[in-house]
Design a protein around this motif. Structure first.
Motif, short mmCIF file in Angstrom:
data_model
loop_
_atom_site.label_atom_id
_atom_site.label_comp_id
_atom_site.label_asym_id
_atom_site.label_seq_id
_atom_site.Cartn_x
_atom_site.Cartn_y
_atom_site.Cartn_z
N ARG A 100 0.86 -1.18 0.00
CA ARG A 100 0.00 0.00 0.00
C ARG A 100 0.90 1.22 0.00
O ARG A 100 2.04 1.17 0.47
CB ARG A 100 -0.92 0.02 1.22
CG ARG A 100 -0.21 0.18 2.54
CD ARG A 100 -1.17 0.28 3.71
NE ARG A 100 -0.44 0.41 4.97
CZ ARG A 100 -0.01 1.57 5.48
NH1 ARG A 100 -0.20 2.70 4.81
NH2 ARG A 100 0.64 1.61 6.63
N PRO A 141 -2.41 7.83 0.45
CA PRO A 141 -3.19 7.47 -0.74
C PRO A 141 -3.07 8.48 -1.88
O PRO A 141 -2.99 9.69 -1.64
CB PRO A 141 -4.63 7.42 -0.21
CG PRO A 141 -4.63 8.23 1.04
CD PRO A 141 -3.27 8.09 1.62
N ASN A 147 -5.15 9.26 -5.35
CA ASN A 147 -6.34 8.96 -6.16
C ASN A 147 -6.67 10.18 -7.01
O ASN A 147 -7.52 11.01 -6.67
CB ASN A 147 -7.54 8.61 -5.26
CG ASN A 147 -7.29 7.35 -4.44
OD1 ASN A 147 -7.14 6.26 -4.99
ND2 ASN A 147 -7.24 7.50 -3.12
N LYS A 186 -8.19 11.99 -10.16
CA LYS A 186 -9.32 11.75 -11.07
C LYS A 186 -9.09 12.34 -12.46
O LYS A 186 -9.53 11.77 -13.46
CB LYS A 186 -10.60 12.33 -10.47
CG LYS A 186 -10.95 11.78 -9.09
CD LYS A 186 -12.17 12.47 -8.51
CE LYS A 186 -12.38 12.11 -7.06
NZ LYS A 186 -11.32 12.67 -6.18
N THR A 214 3.46 6.94 -8.70
CA THR A 214 2.02 6.75 -8.80
C THR A 214 1.32 8.03 -9.25
O THR A 214 0.41 8.01 -10.08
CB THR A 214 1.44 6.28 -7.45
OG1 THR A 214 2.08 5.05 -7.08
CG2 THR A 214 -0.05 6.05 -7.53
N GLN A 250 -0.76 8.30 -12.68
CA GLN A 250 -2.19 8.64 -12.71
C GLN A 250 -2.46 9.94 -13.47
O GLN A 250 -3.53 10.11 -14.05
CB GLN A 250 -2.73 8.74 -11.27
CG GLN A 250 -2.79 7.39 -10.57
CD GLN A 250 -3.48 7.45 -9.22
OE1 GLN A 250 -4.09 8.46 -8.84
NE2 GLN A 250 -3.38 6.37 -8.46
N ASP A 253 -6.53 16.68 -5.43
CA ASP A 253 -6.13 15.27 -5.49
C ASP A 253 -4.61 15.13 -5.64
O ASP A 253 -4.03 14.13 -5.22
CB ASP A 253 -6.82 14.56 -6.66
CG ASP A 253 -8.31 14.37 -6.43
OD1 ASP A 253 -8.74 14.47 -5.26
OD2 ASP A 253 -9.02 14.13 -7.40
#
Length: 205
Positions: free
Chosen positions: A7, A11, A13, A15, A74, A78, A154
């Motif tokens: 993990r 985090p 994430n 969009k 990451t 993304q 984000d």
């Protein structure tokens, strides 16, 4: 031996893809003050550190930098996934795309590839720890610059987390430097190395 927990440390994430942001954030992946250089610096310096508690700090922070490297990768991934060719061309991401498609590759924002010559492992414990403190401040400055350029929450939140960790690492290296200086002063080493008499040859003249 490391145990890998599957993990992210914080985090990520995102969009909305944004290749322009990816091109500046990638500097913290493989740029001159990025996470790749940081992890390699600390994990290499620990071998010449004679004090176990300070070697432990180098190991801990060097390991955490690997987690930060994973976070930055990451974020870049993304921000660039599912881009159309029109978006790639319009964002100026086309030059990177030609060489790497949308793979994550270590380079600075200016396109300069990662180079191990950008960090030092001197083997002098005072020199190394002083460089480590400066390195954490340079990384913090780079994250400050990135935060001035982005508005997407984000993206901002994981970058803010990474910036905060640079400050913590700076403080821990400061503590490690004080421990090291105290131990060297006990041997009268830091102020003057008794094994290296600079005036030895002066008497012969």
């Amino acid at each position: 031996m490391w145990n890998y927990e599957k993990r992210l440390q914080f985090p990520v994430n995102i969009k909305e893809p944004n290749a322009k942001l990816a091109q500046v954030i990638i500097s913290q992946y493989g740029g001159p003050d990025g996470e790749m250089g940081a992890s390699m610096r600390y994990l290499s310096q620990r071998y010449s550190m004679p004090y176990r508690e300070v070697a432990g700090v180098l190991t801990d922070i060097g390991t955490e930098e690997l987690a930060h490297l994973e976070m930055v990768a990451t974020i870049v991934h993304q921000l660039t996934r599912n881009l159309s060719m029109e978006e790639i061309e319009k964002s100026g991401f086309d030059k990177y795309y030609v060489d790497h498609t949308i793979g994550v590759w270590p380079q600075a924002a200016g396109g300069v590839p990662f180079n191990a010559c950008e960090f030092q492992v001197k083997g002098d414990i005072i020199t190394d720890l002083t460089e480590d403190m400066a390195a954490e401040q340079k990384a913090r400055s780079t994250y400050d610059n990135i935060l001035r350029l982005i508005k997407d929450p984000d993206v901002c939140e994981p970058i803010k987390f990474l910036r905060a960790r640079e400050i913590v690492h700076f403080q821990r290296f400061g503590e490690a430097l004080r421990i090291t200086q105290d131990k060297l002063n006990e041997k009268n080493f830091y102020a003057f190395n008794p094994g290296f008499d600079m005036c030895k040859d002066c008497d012969k003249k």
